[in-house]
Design a protein around this motif. Structure first.
Motif, mmCIF file in Angstrom:
data_model
loop_
_atom_site.group_PDB
_atom_site.id
_atom_site.type_symbol
_atom_site.label_atom_id
_atom_site.label_comp_id
_atom_site.label_asym_id
_atom_site.label_seq_id
_atom_site.Cartn_x
_atom_site.Cartn_y
_atom_site.Cartn_z
ATOM 1 N N THR A 5 0.849 -1.193 0.000
ATOM 2 C CA THR A 5 0.000 0.000 0.000
ATOM 3 C C THR A 5 0.879 1.236 0.000
ATOM 4 O O THR A 5 1.853 1.316 0.761
ATOM 5 C CB THR A 5 -0.904 0.025 1.253
ATOM 6 O OG1 THR A 5 -1.652 -1.186 1.291
ATOM 7 C CG2 THR A 5 -1.860 1.203 1.215
ATOM 8 N N LEU A 50 -4.185 -2.769 7.019
ATOM 9 C CA LEU A 50 -4.191 -3.749 5.918
ATOM 10 C C LEU A 50 -2.912 -4.583 5.963
ATOM 11 O O LEU A 50 -2.943 -5.794 5.757
ATOM 12 C CB LEU A 50 -4.320 -3.037 4.566
ATOM 13 C CG LEU A 50 -5.732 -2.572 4.206
ATOM 14 C CD1 LEU A 50 -5.699 -1.683 2.968
ATOM 15 C CD2 LEU A 50 -6.663 -3.773 3.957
ATOM 16 N N LYS A 53 -3.139 -7.157 8.626
ATOM 17 C CA LYS A 53 -4.076 -8.237 8.298
ATOM 18 C C LYS A 53 -3.544 -9.136 7.168
ATOM 19 O O LYS A 53 -3.667 -10.351 7.221
ATOM 20 C CB LYS A 53 -5.390 -7.588 7.841
ATOM 21 C CG LYS A 53 -6.583 -8.472 7.941
ATOM 22 C CD LYS A 53 -7.845 -7.643 7.821
ATOM 23 C CE LYS A 53 -9.009 -8.517 7.459
ATOM 24 N NZ LYS A 53 -10.174 -7.747 7.086
ATOM 25 N N VAL A 152 -10.493 -7.538 1.428
ATOM 26 C CA VAL A 152 -9.716 -7.705 0.208
ATOM 27 C C VAL A 152 -9.789 -9.179 -0.136
ATOM 28 O O VAL A 152 -9.507 -10.025 0.719
ATOM 29 C CB VAL A 152 -8.231 -7.318 0.435
ATOM 30 C CG1 VAL A 152 -7.403 -7.596 -0.821
ATOM 31 C CG2 VAL A 152 -8.101 -5.850 0.833
ATOM 32 N N LEU A 157 -11.147 -5.150 -3.835
ATOM 33 C CA LEU A 157 -11.304 -4.458 -2.555
ATOM 34 C C LEU A 157 -12.777 -4.082 -2.406
ATOM 35 O O LEU A 157 -13.393 -3.579 -3.350
ATOM 36 C CB LEU A 157 -10.437 -3.189 -2.576
ATOM 37 C CG LEU A 157 -10.579 -2.223 -1.403
ATOM 38 C CD1 LEU A 157 -9.928 -2.799 -0.146
ATOM 39 C CD2 LEU A 157 -9.939 -0.877 -1.746
#
Ligand SMILES: Cc1cc2nc3c(=O)[nH]c(=O)nc-3n(C[C@H](O)[C@H](O)[C@H](O)COP(=O)(O)OP(=O)(O)OC[C@H]3O[C@@H](n4cnc5c(N)ncnc54)[C@H](O)[C@@H]3O)c2cc1C
Length: 263
Positions: A5, A50, A53, A152, A157
């Motif tokens: 990201t 994110l 995870k 996701v 997404l």
């Protein structure tokens, strides 16, 4: 899948203290200390969650003056792994078009990514244009005003976008989202995180570092399509308050409204 990201963070002046240069129509950024744009703290938090995870990494990217390094250190303290500062006098005077073009060029240089996360707007420019414009320059889909990141899966997404009404949106990755303050609460860095961030390396790129990815005629003031003709600080108006008491207060009110031409 190693999820990468890129989070865009802007270094903004403390808006309570900053002054405007009425002559040039620009913000006098030297008049106030800077900090990370408060909306971008939510963008950083989304990116870091994110990573926690899905695994992978987060890169923070900022275009700004050398002092913007402090905002990138703040982002590192909050869980960002890599930080890139775009700084060069040739970037100065950029409107949103030139800013988004420069950021998109740097993203191309950074290389493979799954998601770009931006704040919904800044507290100084406040246009909310940069995120969607970056997506257009990169040719990727975007969702604005995301208030919830659901999941996701299979290179997609799923998010909720709050445009007054709420919409459930699914996009193919890579994509860009801009996030609202409702999306999450930014974490507070610990002292250890702050000390670690102080020692971390910030990569500093000038326009030459983007060579091969950027057209110099499209950056800074030269690449800007917006002209500021005049900047005006609105004068303050104070309301006059009158409390009418007594049995004739209704007739006094009617008279006062008549005097103001309101009835
Ligand atoms: C003619 C003109 C000249 C200008 N000259 C200057 C100047 O010399 N120096 C200057 O600082 N500003 C200058 N500006 C303002 C500049 O255009 C905006 O600050 C910039 O384009 C960002 O717009 P915004 O603040 O509205 O961001 P928004 O679109 O409201 O920001 C949305 C999100 O985009 C991301 N983002 C926005 N800007 C950046 C950034 N720089 N780096 C990383 N992420 C970002 C953040 O995630 C942010 O939350 C000028 C504007 C004009 C019109």
């Amino acid at each position: 899948m190693s999820f990468h990201t890129i989070v865009l963070v802007k270094h903004v002046p403390d808006i309570e203290k900053v002054r405007f240069d009425v002559e040039t129509g620009r913000i006098d950024r030297s008049s106030a200390p800077g900090e990370i744009n408060p909306f971008d703290l939510n963008a950083v938090e989304v990116a870091v969650r994110l990573k926690e995870k899905l695994g992978g990494m987060v890169t923070a990217l900022c275009m700004g003056p050398p002092q913007a390094e402090s905002s990138l250190r703040d982002a590192i303290a909050r869980g960002v792994d890599r930080a890139v500062l775009l700084t060069d006098s040739r970037f100065a005077g950029a409107d949103t078009l030139a800013t988004s073009y420069t950021l998109a060029s740097a993203i191309r240089k950074i290389g493979r990514f799954n998601l770009v996360v931006c704040g919904e707007k800044t507290v100084d420019g406040d246009t909310g244009q940069v995120g969607p414009e970056v997506a257009e320059h990169l040719g990727i889909p975007h969702v604005a005003y995301v208030c919830e990141v659901r999941e996701v899966y299979d290179n997609r997404l799923v998010v909720v976008s709050d445009m007054g009404d709420k919409f459930l949106v699914e996009v193919m990755l890579p994509a860009l989202i801009t996030v609202t303050r409702d999306v999450c609460s930014p974490r507070l860095p610990t002292l250890r995180d702050i000390l670690r961030a102080r020692r971390s390396r910030i990569e500093v790129w000038d326009a030459d570092a983007l060579s091969g990815f950027i057209d110099i005629s499209r950056i800074g003031l030269k690449g800007s399509r917006t002209n500021v003709f005049r900047i005006v600080i609105p004068s303050e108006y104070h309301r006059r308050g009158v409390i009418l008491r007594g049995s004739d207060s209704v007739s006094k009110l009617v008279e006062a409204l008549r005097m103001e031409g309101l009835i």
